[in-house]
Design an enzyme around this catalytic site. Structure first.
Site, PDB file in Angstrom:
ATOM      1  N   LYS A   9       0.708  -1.505  -0.026  1.00 48.46           N
ATOM      2  CA  LYS A   9      -0.041  -0.078   0.097  1.00 48.46           C
ATOM      3  C   LYS A   9       0.910   1.656  -0.074  1.00 48.46           C
ATOM      4  O   LYS A   9       2.005   1.416   0.127  1.00 48.46           O
ATOM      5  CB  LYS A   9      -1.302   0.516   1.263  1.00 48.46           C
ATOM      6  CG  LYS A   9      -1.761  -1.123   1.122  1.00 48.46           C
ATOM      7  CD  LYS A   9      -3.201  -1.369   2.073  1.00 48.46           C
ATOM      8  CE  LYS A   9      -3.865  -2.611   2.546  1.00 48.46           C
ATOM      9  NZ  LYS A   9      -5.132  -2.240   3.441  1.00 48.46           N
ATOM     10  N   TYR A  49     -12.601  -2.738  -4.710  1.00 51.37           N
ATOM     11  CA  TYR A  49     -13.329  -2.724  -2.676  1.00 51.37           C
ATOM     12  C   TYR A  49     -14.736  -2.314  -3.176  1.00 51.37           C
ATOM     13  O   TYR A  49     -15.325  -1.900  -1.810  1.00 51.37           O
ATOM     14  CB  TYR A  49     -11.732  -1.154  -1.468  1.00 51.37           C
ATOM     15  CG  TYR A  49     -11.057  -1.675  -1.187  1.00 51.37           C
ATOM     16  CD1 TYR A  49     -10.478  -2.839  -0.740  1.00 51.37           C
ATOM     17  CD2 TYR A  49     -10.061  -0.911  -1.708  1.00 51.37           C
ATOM     18  CE1 TYR A  49      -9.415  -3.283   0.241  1.00 51.37           C
ATOM     19  CE2 TYR A  49      -8.800  -1.133  -1.186  1.00 51.37           C
ATOM     20  CZ  TYR A  49      -8.434  -1.964  -0.966  1.00 51.37           C
ATOM     21  OH  TYR A  49      -7.080  -3.043  -0.015  1.00 51.37           O
ATOM     22  N   ASN A 112      -1.968   0.384   6.761  1.00 51.59           N
ATOM     23  CA  ASN A 112      -1.575  -0.621   7.358  1.00 51.59           C
ATOM     24  C   ASN A 112      -0.847  -1.409   6.055  1.00 51.59           C
ATOM     25  O   ASN A 112      -0.888  -3.086   6.569  1.00 51.59           O
ATOM     26  CB  ASN A 112      -2.740  -1.803   7.673  1.00 51.59           C
ATOM     27  CG  ASN A 112      -3.841  -2.314   6.528  1.00 51.59           C
ATOM     28  OD1 ASN A 112      -3.682  -1.968   5.859  1.00 51.59           O
ATOM     29  ND2 ASN A 112      -4.682  -2.728   6.861  1.00 51.59           N
ATOM     30  N   HIS A 115      -2.020  -5.664   1.333  1.00 47.18           N
ATOM     31  CA  HIS A 115      -3.225  -6.307   1.386  1.00 47.18           C
ATOM     32  C   HIS A 115      -2.570  -7.126   0.697  1.00 47.18           C
ATOM     33  O   HIS A 115      -2.149  -7.357  -0.171  1.00 47.18           O
ATOM     34  CB  HIS A 115      -4.108  -5.426   0.229  1.00 47.18           C
ATOM     35  CG  HIS A 115      -5.468  -6.580  -0.419  1.00 47.18           C
ATOM     36  ND1 HIS A 115      -6.670  -6.603   0.259  1.00 47.18           N
ATOM     37  CD2 HIS A 115      -5.162  -7.109  -1.791  1.00 47.18           C
ATOM     38  CE1 HIS A 115      -7.075  -7.358  -0.550  1.00 47.18           C
ATOM     39  NE2 HIS A 115      -6.204  -7.452  -1.664  1.00 47.18           N
ATOM     40  N   GLU A 126      -9.205 -10.915  -7.699  1.00 48.70           N
ATOM     41  CA  GLU A 126      -7.730  -9.303  -7.850  1.00 48.70           C
ATOM     42  C   GLU A 126      -7.515  -9.660  -8.731  1.00 48.70           C
ATOM     43  O   GLU A 126      -6.407  -8.577  -9.226  1.00 48.70           O
ATOM     44  CB  GLU A 126      -7.729  -9.862  -6.329  1.00 48.70           C
ATOM     45  CG  GLU A 126      -8.809  -9.199  -5.325  1.00 48.70           C
ATOM     46  CD  GLU A 126      -8.688  -9.920  -4.263  1.00 48.70           C
ATOM     47  OE1 GLU A 126      -7.735  -9.571  -3.442  1.00 48.70           O
ATOM     48  OE2 GLU A 126      -9.595  -8.869  -2.602  1.00 48.70           O
TER      49      GLU A 126
HETATM   50  P1  GDP Z   1      -7.293  -6.760   4.866  1.00 50.03           P
HETATM   51  O1  GDP Z   1      -8.105  -8.375   4.760  1.00 50.03           O
HETATM   52  O2  GDP Z   1      -7.209  -7.377   6.566  1.00 50.03           O
HETATM   53  O3  GDP Z   1      -7.027  -6.451   4.343  1.00 50.03           O
HETATM   54  O4  GDP Z   1      -8.741  -6.354   5.768  1.00 50.03           O
HETATM   55  P2  GDP Z   1     -10.858  -5.751   5.563  1.00 50.03           P
HETATM   56  O5  GDP Z   1     -10.366  -6.565   3.938  1.00 50.03           O
HETATM   57  O6  GDP Z   1     -11.465  -5.887   6.245  1.00 50.03           O
HETATM   58  O7  GDP Z   1     -10.322  -4.628   4.874  1.00 50.03           O
HETATM   59  C1  GDP Z   1      -9.635  -4.572   3.854  1.00 50.03           C
HETATM   60  C2  GDP Z   1      -8.566  -2.630   4.548  1.00 50.03           C
HETATM   61  O8  GDP Z   1      -9.594  -2.131   4.968  1.00 50.03           O
HETATM   62  C3  GDP Z   1      -8.057  -3.093   5.636  1.00 50.03           C
HETATM   63  O9  GDP Z   1      -7.266  -2.845   5.298  1.00 50.03           O
HETATM   64  C4  GDP Z   1      -7.444  -1.273   6.160  1.00 50.03           C
HETATM   65  O10 GDP Z   1      -7.272  -0.595   5.463  1.00 50.03           O
HETATM   66  C5  GDP Z   1      -9.187  -1.237   5.935  1.00 50.03           C
HETATM   67  N1  GDP Z   1     -10.034  -1.299   7.651  1.00 50.03           N
HETATM   68  C6  GDP Z   1     -10.827  -2.560   7.803  1.00 50.03           C
HETATM   69  N2  GDP Z   1     -11.159  -2.248   8.363  1.00 50.03           N
HETATM   70  C7  GDP Z   1     -10.886  -1.101  10.209  1.00 50.03           C
HETATM   71  C8  GDP Z   1     -11.787  -0.458  10.011  1.00 50.03           C
HETATM   72  O11 GDP Z   1     -13.062  -0.413  11.216  1.00 50.03           O
HETATM   73  N3  GDP Z   1     -11.842   1.353  10.192  1.00 50.03           N
HETATM   74  C9  GDP Z   1     -10.667   1.556   8.832  1.00 50.03           C
HETATM   75  N4  GDP Z   1     -10.314   2.636   9.472  1.00 50.03           N
HETATM   76  N5  GDP Z   1     -10.555   1.085   8.312  1.00 50.03           N
HETATM   77  C10 GDP Z   1     -10.379  -0.257   8.542  1.00 50.03           C
END
Ligand code: GDP
Length: 137
Positions: A9, A49, A112, A115, A126
């Site tokens: 990222k 997304y 973070n 991905h 993807e």
């Molecule tokens: P991943 O698969 O671990 O990347 O997590 P997810 O698919 O659930 O979410 C996609 C991305 O959205 C994450 O990598 C975070 O950058 C963001 N994200 C997920 N949950 C949260 C949240 O509760 N708050 C915020 N600000 N960002 C989130």
């Protein structure tokens, strides 16, 4: 043999740790079958997304993902989807296990670092979002 999609990222690209992160994949036995640096448009990020479109963090996620270039890669190996997720660590870096990419390089749940596809089915979708079959070796 599985393939999965990795995105380094904008925060990690800006920190100049692309090589360190790709090295971790290789050290864990994953092969880089394709890789490129891309600047996502708003439409790209919204489409990628789309599954999160109704989430409260969607706007922040999209604006973060277009804040600078990303490095997208296809990783290949045995059990690649889960192996990659293990290397990444938990979504929230505060909860990520020591030694994982997010524990070592990420600052917040928004920024973070990486991905990774969460299933083989999503990995196929993807990978197709970013790469044509002829780009993957
Ligand atoms: P991943 O698969 O671990 O990347 O997590 P997810 O698919 O659930 O979410 C996609 C991305 O959205 C994450 O990598 C975070 O950058 C963001 N994200 C997920 N949950 C949260 C949240 O509760 N708050 C915020 N600000 N960002 C989130």
């Amino acid at each position: 043999m599985e393939q999965t999609l990795s995105i380094i990222k904008p925060d990690a690209v800006a920190k100049n740790v692309v090589g360190q992160i790709l090295s971790r994949f290789e050290a864990a036995g994953l092969r880089i079958a394709a890789t490129k640096k891309v600047q996502l448009s708003q439409a790209d990020a919204e489409a990628f997304y789309a599954v999160h479109a109704e989430r409260p963090f969607f706007k922040d996620l999209v604006s973060f993902m277009i804040s600078g270039p990303v490095v997208v890669s296809v990783l290949e190996g045995d059990n690649a989807v889960l192996k990659h997720r293990d290397l990444m660590g938990a979504t929230n870096p505060k909860e990520a296990a020591p030694g994982t990419i997010r524990a070592d390089f990420a600052d917040s749940i928004d920024a973070n670092a990486v991905h990774g596809s969460d299933s083989l089915e999503n990995a196929k979708i993807e990978i197709g979002f970013f790469f044509a079959a002829r780009d993957i070796y």
